[in-house]
Design a protein around this motif. Sequence first.
Motif, PDB file in Angstrom:
ATOM      1  N   GLU A   1       0.877  21.784 -34.568  1.00 39.53           N
ATOM      2  CA  GLU A   1       0.547  22.734 -33.498  1.00 39.53           C
ATOM      3  C   GLU A   1       1.710  22.880 -32.510  1.00 39.53           C
TER       4      GLU A   1
ATOM      5  N   ARG B   1       2.506  23.738 -25.612  1.00 33.32           N
ATOM      6  CA  ARG B   1       1.051  23.844 -25.503  1.00 33.32           C
ATOM      7  C   ARG B   1       0.562  22.988 -24.352  1.00 33.32           C
TER       8      ARG B   1
ATOM      9  N   ARG C   1      -5.412  21.498 -23.068  1.00 36.18           N
ATOM     10  CA  ARG C   1      -6.620  22.210 -23.520  1.00 36.18           C
ATOM     11  C   ARG C   1      -6.324  23.137 -24.701  1.00 36.18           C
ATOM     12  N   GLU C   2      -5.128  23.711 -24.728  1.00 37.88           N
ATOM     13  CA  GLU C   2      -4.753  24.547 -25.865  1.00 37.88           C
ATOM     14  C   GLU C   2      -4.682  23.718 -27.147  1.00 37.88           C
TER      15      GLU C   2
ATOM     16  N   GLU D   1      -6.315  20.945 -27.642  1.00 48.06           N
ATOM     17  CA  GLU D   1      -7.687  20.539 -27.940  1.00 48.06           C
ATOM     18  C   GLU D   1      -8.440  21.647 -28.688  1.00 48.06           C
ATOM     19  N   ARG D   2      -8.265  22.875 -28.236  1.00 48.21           N
ATOM     20  CA  ARG D   2      -8.940  24.012 -28.895  1.00 48.21           C
ATOM     21  C   ARG D   2      -8.353  24.305 -30.270  1.00 48.21           C
ATOM     22  N   ALA D   3      -7.063  24.063 -30.442  1.00 53.32           N
ATOM     23  CA  ALA D   3      -6.378  24.417 -31.681  1.00 53.32           C
ATOM     24  C   ALA D   3      -6.599  23.397 -32.809  1.00 53.32           C
TER      25      ALA D   3
ATOM     26  N   PRO E   1      -9.377  21.428 -34.537  1.00 55.15           N
ATOM     27  CA  PRO E   1     -10.813  21.211 -34.686  1.00 55.15           C
ATOM     28  C   PRO E   1     -11.147  19.752 -34.961  1.00 55.15           C
TER      29      PRO E   1
ATOM     30  N   SER F   1     -11.283  14.695 -30.519  1.00 53.08           N
ATOM     31  CA  SER F   1     -11.927  14.451 -29.233  1.00 53.08           C
ATOM     32  C   SER F   1     -10.860  14.410 -28.140  1.00 53.08           C
ATOM     33  N   GLN F   2     -11.308  14.562 -26.910  1.00 56.13           N
ATOM     34  CA  GLN F   2     -10.377  14.498 -25.779  1.00 56.13           C
ATOM     35  C   GLN F   2      -9.678  13.139 -25.762  1.00 56.13           C
TER      36      GLN F   2
END
Length: 110
Positions: free
Chosen positions: A16, A22, A25-26, A28-30, A32, A35-36
């Motif tokens: 990524e 990045r 949060r980007e 994290e969303r990218a 799948p 976990s945080q």
Amino acid sequence: MLDRLGDKWTVLVVVELAKGVRRFRELERAIPGISQRMLTLTTKRLWRDGLVERTVHPTIPPQVEYRLTPVGRSLSDMVDVLADWSREHKDAIATARADWDAAQEPPHRT
């Protein structure tokens, strides 16, 4: 170091970040399923290893950006080669797995 390189989250974060800078949060969303907590651990390990640069912007709330270092980019190049190899050989590997699985099944009794 091999443990780190063999970790799926490391590879996904590097892939990524190879696309560019990045925010947390980007990422994290990218990615799948990550976990945080796992993303935090992974980015900290990559930062510690010198593969990722972390920049904190003094905003409220603070914005954190990640980018690959030159060493991280060289790892990204190797991940790309591995991905290419994987795509090139996936059919042969699937066939070998199916053959192996079939050979492991006990004979059916009638």
